[in-house]
Design an enzyme around this catalytic site. Structure first.
Site, PDB file in Angstrom:
ATOM      1  N   ASP A   8       0.874  -1.173   0.000  1.00 11.41           N
ATOM      2  CA  ASP A   8       0.000   0.000   0.000  1.00 11.41           C
ATOM      3  C   ASP A   8       0.914   1.228   0.000  1.00 11.41           C
ATOM      4  O   ASP A   8       1.300   1.716   1.060  1.00 11.41           O
ATOM      5  CB  ASP A   8      -0.889  -0.027   1.252  1.00 11.41           C
ATOM      6  N   GLU A  69      -2.770  -1.714  -4.730  1.00 14.74           N
ATOM      7  CA  GLU A  69      -4.109  -1.174  -4.972  1.00 14.74           C
ATOM      8  C   GLU A  69      -4.078  -0.279  -6.205  1.00 14.74           C
ATOM      9  O   GLU A  69      -3.136   0.488  -6.403  1.00 14.74           O
ATOM     10  CB  GLU A  69      -4.600  -0.384  -3.749  1.00 14.74           C
ATOM     11  N   ASP A 141      -1.849   1.019   7.607  1.00 13.98           N
ATOM     12  CA  ASP A 141      -1.245   0.824   6.277  1.00 13.98           C
ATOM     13  C   ASP A 141      -0.765  -0.608   6.079  1.00 13.98           C
ATOM     14  O   ASP A 141      -0.870  -1.165   4.983  1.00 13.98           O
ATOM     15  CB  ASP A 141      -0.083   1.807   6.071  1.00 13.98           C
TER      16      ASP A 141
END
Lengths: 172, 172
Positions: A8, A69, A141
């Site tokens: 991420d 992502e 995160d």
């Protein structure tokens, strides 16, 4: 057995997670961390930290597939530029070690982890802990990075079950 | 003698230039190219191309300092994200080889090359050719990369002349 690196990326904190998925779709947790890079002297130094730390994690845990992502819309051009640079450094660390990089939309990640595309952040964090048998709260995160890895594990298991050729979905 | 790598990162084309500057501020051209990465299969593959090609150029020409244009404002969040990723890959290639990365605003680059912060693109391209003794027209992104390298060469020469310690300006 496949080891998956979930990332991420962020220009302040980059979440990292490594999980393993077996042929039956069972998940094992191996590693997670949030790389805190905001304290570096300048922006190139932050990118170097992301690149170097990910390289070290890849060398230690030897994941063979990577998931990040997909970003649809950043808040504004300035934050998009910062996020993009962090993302570029993270993806470079993976591809420079020969890993295939798969991208998942936030809704796909939520669907895989909480069973609905509309789950909120806390729900995702909680379910990642449950799915991977982790005790105690997860840093946000790091939890997101693990969630992305879980989404990839689910997708590849489903595709293998329906008999999609390995070569086909590696290209998606 | 210092070899400088100038980079003008972009997600379609990344301009690259290598020049040398001697103690008197005299410039020598060594290399320039525009890496055309738009044709790659997916975005991670583009980032890998930028990273790998820059690594190969750095290995061949052995520049020790790197200069990139500072981005103030991208057109919109989507293009900023793409530009950011290309920039992240490019900066990673330089910092992963131990190079210091210096950033210059577009106006500083124009000032160094055409003597005014308001020169237009064609003027910059023309003057880069003149300053480096190149014949024929230059591809636009390669010319920009050379211009950024020239701006860094001028800045470091001026700073050395006024006696600013090497350690101080390496941190700017």
């Amino acid at each position: 057995m496949t080891r998956i690196l979930g990332i991420d990326p962020g220009s302040q904190r980059t979440g990292v997670g490594v999980i393993e998925v077996d042929g039956a779709g069972r998940l094992t947790h191996h590693f997670h961390a949030a790389l805190m890079v905001a304290g570096e002297a300048d922006f190139p130094a932050r990118l170097k930290r992301i690149f170097d730390d990910l390289n070290a994690i890849i060398a230690d845990y030897r994941p063979t597939e990577c998931a990040v992502e997909r970003v649809f819309m950043a808040r504004n051009a300035d934050s998009a530029l910062k996020l993009g640079q962090a993302r570029g450094a993270a993806i470079c660390a993976a591809v420079s070690r020969g890993m295939a990089v798969h991208e998942y939309a936030a809704t796909e990640v939520k669907q895989a982890v909480v069973g609905s595309g509309r789950g909120d952040k806390t729900q995702v964090q909680h379910m990642v802990g449950v799915l991977l048998g982790l005790k105690g709260p997860l840093q946000a995160d790091a939890a997101d990075a693990l969630a992305i890895a879980v989404a990839h594990a689910h997708t590849r298991s489903s595709l293998e079950r329906v008999g999609v050729a390995r070569s086909a979905w590696r290209r998606r």
